[in-house]
Write a protein that holds these residues in place. Structure first.
Motif, PDB file in Angstrom:
ATOM      1  N   ILE A  29       0.834  -1.203   0.000  1.00 46.24           N
ATOM      2  CA  ILE A  29       0.000   0.000   0.000  1.00 46.24           C
ATOM      3  C   ILE A  29       0.869   1.254   0.000  1.00 46.24           C
ATOM      4  CG2 ILE A  29      -1.782   1.303   1.229  1.00 46.24           C
ATOM      5  CD1 ILE A  29      -2.814  -1.515   2.221  1.00 46.24           C
ATOM      6  N   LEU A  30       1.958   1.244   0.757  1.00 44.07           N
ATOM      7  CA  LEU A  30       2.857   2.405   0.744  1.00 44.07           C
ATOM      8  C   LEU A  30       3.479   2.606  -0.637  1.00 44.07           C
ATOM      9  CD1 LEU A  30       4.635   2.189   4.220  1.00 44.07           C
ATOM     10  CD2 LEU A  30       2.925   3.874   3.461  1.00 44.07           C
ATOM     11  N   ALA A  31       3.705   1.521  -1.364  1.00 46.91           N
ATOM     12  CA  ALA A  31       4.232   1.650  -2.730  1.00 46.91           C
ATOM     13  C   ALA A  31       3.187   2.287  -3.652  1.00 46.91           C
ATOM     14  CB  ALA A  31       4.667   0.291  -3.271  1.00 46.91           C
ATOM     15  N   LEU A  32       1.903   1.986  -3.403  1.00 49.08           N
ATOM     16  CA  LEU A  32       0.824   2.572  -4.211  1.00 49.08           C
ATOM     17  C   LEU A  32       0.524   4.021  -3.805  1.00 49.08           C
ATOM     18  CD1 LEU A  32      -1.691  -0.437  -4.214  1.00 49.08           C
ATOM     19  CD2 LEU A  32      -0.269   0.329  -6.128  1.00 49.08           C
ATOM     20  N   MET A  33       0.798   4.349  -2.538  1.00 47.87           N
ATOM     21  CA  MET A  33       0.479   5.672  -1.985  1.00 47.87           C
ATOM     22  C   MET A  33       1.691   6.199  -1.211  1.00 47.87           C
ATOM     23  SD  MET A  33      -3.227   4.647  -0.319  1.00 47.87           S
ATOM     24  CE  MET A  33      -3.898   6.299  -0.142  1.00 47.87           C
ATOM     25  N   PRO A  34       2.803   6.481  -1.907  1.00 45.76           N
ATOM     26  CA  PRO A  34       4.058   6.759  -1.214  1.00 45.76           C
ATOM     27  C   PRO A  34       4.042   7.953  -0.237  1.00 45.76           C
ATOM     28  CG  PRO A  34       4.307   7.010  -3.596  1.00 45.76           C
ATOM     29  CD  PRO A  34       2.940   6.484  -3.352  1.00 45.76           C
ATOM     30  N   ALA A  35       3.307   8.982  -0.512  1.00 43.45           N
ATOM     31  CA  ALA A  35       3.349  10.178   0.358  1.00 43.45           C
ATOM     32  C   ALA A  35       2.084  10.310   1.203  1.00 43.45           C
ATOM     33  CB  ALA A  35       3.554  11.419  -0.500  1.00 43.45           C
ATOM     34  N   CYS A  36       1.388   9.199   1.422  1.00 44.12           N
ATOM     35  CA  CYS A  36       0.085   9.280   2.084  1.00 44.12           C
ATOM     36  C   CYS A  36       0.191   9.538   3.585  1.00 44.12           C
ATOM     37  CB  CYS A  36      -0.714   8.003   1.842  1.00 44.12           C
ATOM     38  SG  CYS A  36      -0.095   6.566   2.742  1.00 44.12           S
ATOM     39  N   LYS A  37      -0.883  10.079   4.122  1.00 46.41           N
ATOM     40  CA  LYS A  37      -1.009  10.224   5.571  1.00 46.41           C
ATOM     41  C   LYS A  37      -1.246   8.830   6.152  1.00 46.41           C
ATOM     42  CE  LYS A  37      -3.946  12.257   9.122  1.00 46.41           C
ATOM     43  NZ  LYS A  37      -4.917  13.270   9.472  1.00 46.41           N
ATOM     44  N   VAL A  51     -14.648  -1.043  20.180  1.00 47.42           N
ATOM     45  CA  VAL A  51     -15.792  -1.079  19.269  1.00 47.42           C
ATOM     46  C   VAL A  51     -15.441  -1.720  17.921  1.00 47.42           C
ATOM     47  CG1 VAL A  51     -17.036   0.854  20.322  1.00 47.42           C
ATOM     48  CG2 VAL A  51     -15.335   1.327  18.548  1.00 47.42           C
ATOM     49  N   SER A  52     -14.150  -1.903  17.649  1.00 47.77           N
ATOM     50  CA  SER A  52     -13.732  -2.556  16.400  1.00 47.77           C
ATOM     51  C   SER A  52     -12.314  -3.090  16.579  1.00 47.77           C
ATOM     52  CB  SER A  52     -13.757  -1.550  15.233  1.00 47.77           C
ATOM     53  OG  SER A  52     -12.720  -0.599  15.385  1.00 47.77           O
ATOM     54  N   ASN A  53     -11.871  -3.857  15.602  1.00 47.92           N
ATOM     55  CA  ASN A  53     -10.476  -4.290  15.602  1.00 47.92           C
ATOM     56  C   ASN A  53      -9.608  -3.058  15.333  1.00 47.92           C
ATOM     57  OD1 ASN A  53     -10.978  -7.066  15.905  1.00 47.92           O
ATOM     58  ND2 ASN A  53     -11.311  -7.318  13.723  1.00 47.92           N
ATOM     59  N   PRO A  54      -8.397  -3.014  15.890  1.00 42.58           N
ATOM     60  CA  PRO A  54      -7.493  -1.912  15.530  1.00 42.58           C
ATOM     61  C   PRO A  54      -7.254  -1.925  14.022  1.00 42.58           C
ATOM     62  CG  PRO A  54      -6.627  -3.141  17.396  1.00 42.58           C
ATOM     63  CD  PRO A  54      -7.800  -3.927  16.849  1.00 42.58           C
ATOM     64  N   ASN A  55      -7.043  -0.757  13.423  1.00 38.82           N
ATOM     65  CA  ASN A  55      -6.689  -0.753  12.013  1.00 38.82           C
ATOM     66  C   ASN A  55      -5.724   0.337  11.626  1.00 38.82           C
ATOM     67  OD1 ASN A  55      -9.349   0.905  10.651  1.00 38.82           O
ATOM     68  ND2 ASN A  55      -9.824  -0.362  12.386  1.00 38.82           N
ATOM     69  N   ILE A  56      -4.997   0.021  10.553  1.00 36.02           N
ATOM     70  CA  ILE A  56      -4.014   0.929   9.973  1.00 36.02           C
ATOM     71  C   ILE A  56      -4.709   1.599   8.796  1.00 36.02           C
ATOM     72  CG2 ILE A  56      -1.767   1.094   8.821  1.00 36.02           C
ATOM     73  CD1 ILE A  56      -1.151  -1.720  10.091  1.00 36.02           C
ATOM     74  N   GLY A  57      -4.580   2.911   8.699  1.00 38.14           N
ATOM     75  CA  GLY A  57      -5.196   3.634   7.595  1.00 38.14           C
ATOM     76  C   GLY A  57      -4.144   4.321   6.738  1.00 38.14           C
ATOM     77  N   TYR A  58      -4.489   4.480   5.467  1.00 39.19           N
ATOM     78  CA  TYR A  58      -3.578   5.099   4.501  1.00 39.19           C
ATOM     79  C   TYR A  58      -4.346   6.149   3.708  1.00 39.19           C
ATOM     80  CZ  TYR A  58      -1.110   0.739   5.464  1.00 39.19           C
ATOM     81  OH  TYR A  58      -0.493  -0.312   6.092  1.00 39.19           O
ATOM     82  N   GLY A  59      -3.734   7.322   3.525  1.00 39.23           N
ATOM     83  CA  GLY A  59      -4.357   8.362   2.725  1.00 39.23           C
ATOM     84  C   GLY A  59      -5.375   9.155   3.527  1.00 39.23           C
ATOM     85  N   SER A  60      -6.062  10.036   2.833  1.00 37.70           N
ATOM     86  CA  SER A  60      -7.036  10.885   3.502  1.00 37.70           C
ATOM     87  C   SER A  60      -8.096  11.339   2.506  1.00 37.70           C
ATOM     88  CB  SER A  60      -6.303  12.108   4.066  1.00 37.70           C
ATOM     89  OG  SER A  60      -7.224  12.990   4.650  1.00 37.70           O
ATOM     90  N   GLY A  77      -7.791   0.902   4.493  1.00 42.27           N
ATOM     91  CA  GLY A  77      -7.493   0.431   5.834  1.00 42.27           C
ATOM     92  C   GLY A  77      -7.115  -1.038   5.825  1.00 42.27           C
ATOM     93  N   VAL A  78      -6.298  -1.437   6.796  1.00 47.36           N
ATOM     94  CA  VAL A  78      -5.885  -2.832   6.954  1.00 47.36           C
ATOM     95  C   VAL A  78      -6.078  -3.206   8.414  1.00 47.36           C
ATOM     96  CG1 VAL A  78      -3.964  -4.477   6.838  1.00 47.36           C
ATOM     97  CG2 VAL A  78      -4.155  -2.679   5.122  1.00 47.36           C
ATOM     98  N   SER A  79      -6.686  -4.365   8.622  1.00 48.13           N
ATOM     99  CA  SER A  79      -6.934  -4.807   9.991  1.00 48.13           C
ATOM    100  C   SER A  79      -6.796  -6.322  10.090  1.00 48.13           C
ATOM    101  CB  SER A  79      -8.353  -4.395  10.398  1.00 48.13           C
ATOM    102  OG  SER A  79      -8.649  -4.832  11.694  1.00 48.13           O
ATOM    103  N   ALA A 131      -5.196  -3.962  -7.679  1.00 50.55           N
ATOM    104  CA  ALA A 131      -6.103  -3.275  -8.611  1.00 50.55           C
ATOM    105  C   ALA A 131      -7.326  -2.734  -7.871  1.00 50.55           C
ATOM    106  CB  ALA A 131      -6.529  -4.222  -9.737  1.00 50.55           C
ATOM    107  N   ALA A 132      -7.859  -3.502  -6.931  1.00 51.72           N
ATOM    108  CA  ALA A 132      -9.018  -3.057  -6.142  1.00 51.72           C
ATOM    109  C   ALA A 132      -8.636  -1.855  -5.275  1.00 51.72           C
ATOM    110  CB  ALA A 132      -9.536  -4.207  -5.270  1.00 51.72           C
ATOM    111  N   ILE A 133      -7.452  -1.903  -4.680  1.00 51.50           N
ATOM    112  CA  ILE A 133      -6.975  -0.790  -3.852  1.00 51.50           C
ATOM    113  C   ILE A 133      -6.788   0.458  -4.723  1.00 51.50           C
ATOM    114  CG2 ILE A 133      -4.985   0.059  -2.516  1.00 51.50           C
ATOM    115  CD1 ILE A 133      -4.720  -2.874  -1.436  1.00 51.50           C
ATOM    116  N   GLN A 134      -6.179   0.285  -5.902  1.00 52.90           N
ATOM    117  CA  GLN A 134      -5.976   1.424  -6.802  1.00 52.90           C
ATOM    118  C   GLN A 134      -7.316   2.015  -7.237  1.00 52.90           C
ATOM    119  OE1 GLN A 134      -3.160  -0.717  -9.372  1.00 52.90           O
ATOM    120  NE2 GLN A 134      -1.789   1.017  -9.100  1.00 52.90           N
ATOM    121  N   TYR A 135      -8.302   1.172  -7.474  1.00 53.96           N
ATOM    122  CA  TYR A 135      -9.641   1.650  -7.820  1.00 53.96           C
ATOM    123  C   TYR A 135     -10.173   2.532  -6.680  1.00 53.96           C
ATOM    124  CZ  TYR A 135     -14.633   1.900  -8.447  1.00 53.96           C
ATOM    125  OH  TYR A 135     -15.921   2.392  -8.551  1.00 53.96           O
ATOM    126  N   GLY A 136     -10.043   2.048  -5.451  1.00 53.58           N
ATOM    127  CA  GLY A 136     -10.518   2.798  -4.285  1.00 53.58           C
ATOM    128  C   GLY A 136      -9.801   4.126  -4.121  1.00 53.58           C
TER     129      GLY A 136
END
Length: 144
Positions: A29-37, A51-60, A77-79, A131-136
């Motif tokens: 994901i970092l390779a697809l979004m190198p400068a992401c938050k 209330v949920s599993n912890p998760n890592i988020g990318y981008g904004s 997000g990845v969890s 491809a699905a991540i890039q679509y998103g």
């Protein structure tokens, strides 16, 4: 503790092979979004209740609510979950699109409106997941 450190610790607490696979997904994901938050959500609400599993988020991107309010949130997000890993692809309006566009290509994964869940990376085609991540990313980038 900074977000990068929280992410590293979260991944480190996962049992193998989930730990290695989450690390691999993190790099993909970092390779697809190198400068992401980067985000780390510990899964607790403001009262400290889980209330949920912890998760890592990318981008904004901005989520717009029906009442007109907006909130900044991650794009991808990845969890870890009890049976494997979930990938969240936020900001997709058509809740059937992921299943229709990527369902046959992904392999052994369950797909909802914005979540792709799988047991292990060996069960899916990583190129289809990318491809699905890039679509998103494309969907949420349009909103800015």
């Amino acid at each position: 503790m900074n977000v990068q450190k929280q992410i590293e610790e979260y991944i480190a607490t996962q049992p193998e092979p989930k730990r290695s696979e989450m690390q691999q997904l993190h790099h993909i994901i970092l390779a697809l979004m190198p400068a992401c938050k980067l985000w780390f959500l510990d899964g607790k609400d403001e009262k400290g209740k889980t209330v949920s599993n912890p998760n890592i988020g990318y981008g904004s991107h901005s989520i717009k609510y029906a009442n007109g309010k907006t909130k900044e949130f991650y794009q991808i997000g990845v969890s870890a979950n009890t049976t494997g890993i979930s990938i969240y692809i936020m900001g997709i309006d058509d809740k059937k699109h992921l299943t229709q566009a990527f369902g046959q290509k992904l392999g052994k994964a369950s797909i909802t409106g914005y979540c792709i869940k799988f047991k292990t990376l060996a069960d899916i085609r990583v190129d289809a997941l990318k491809a699905a991540i890039q679509y998103g990313i494309g969907q949420t980038s349009i909103q800015h």
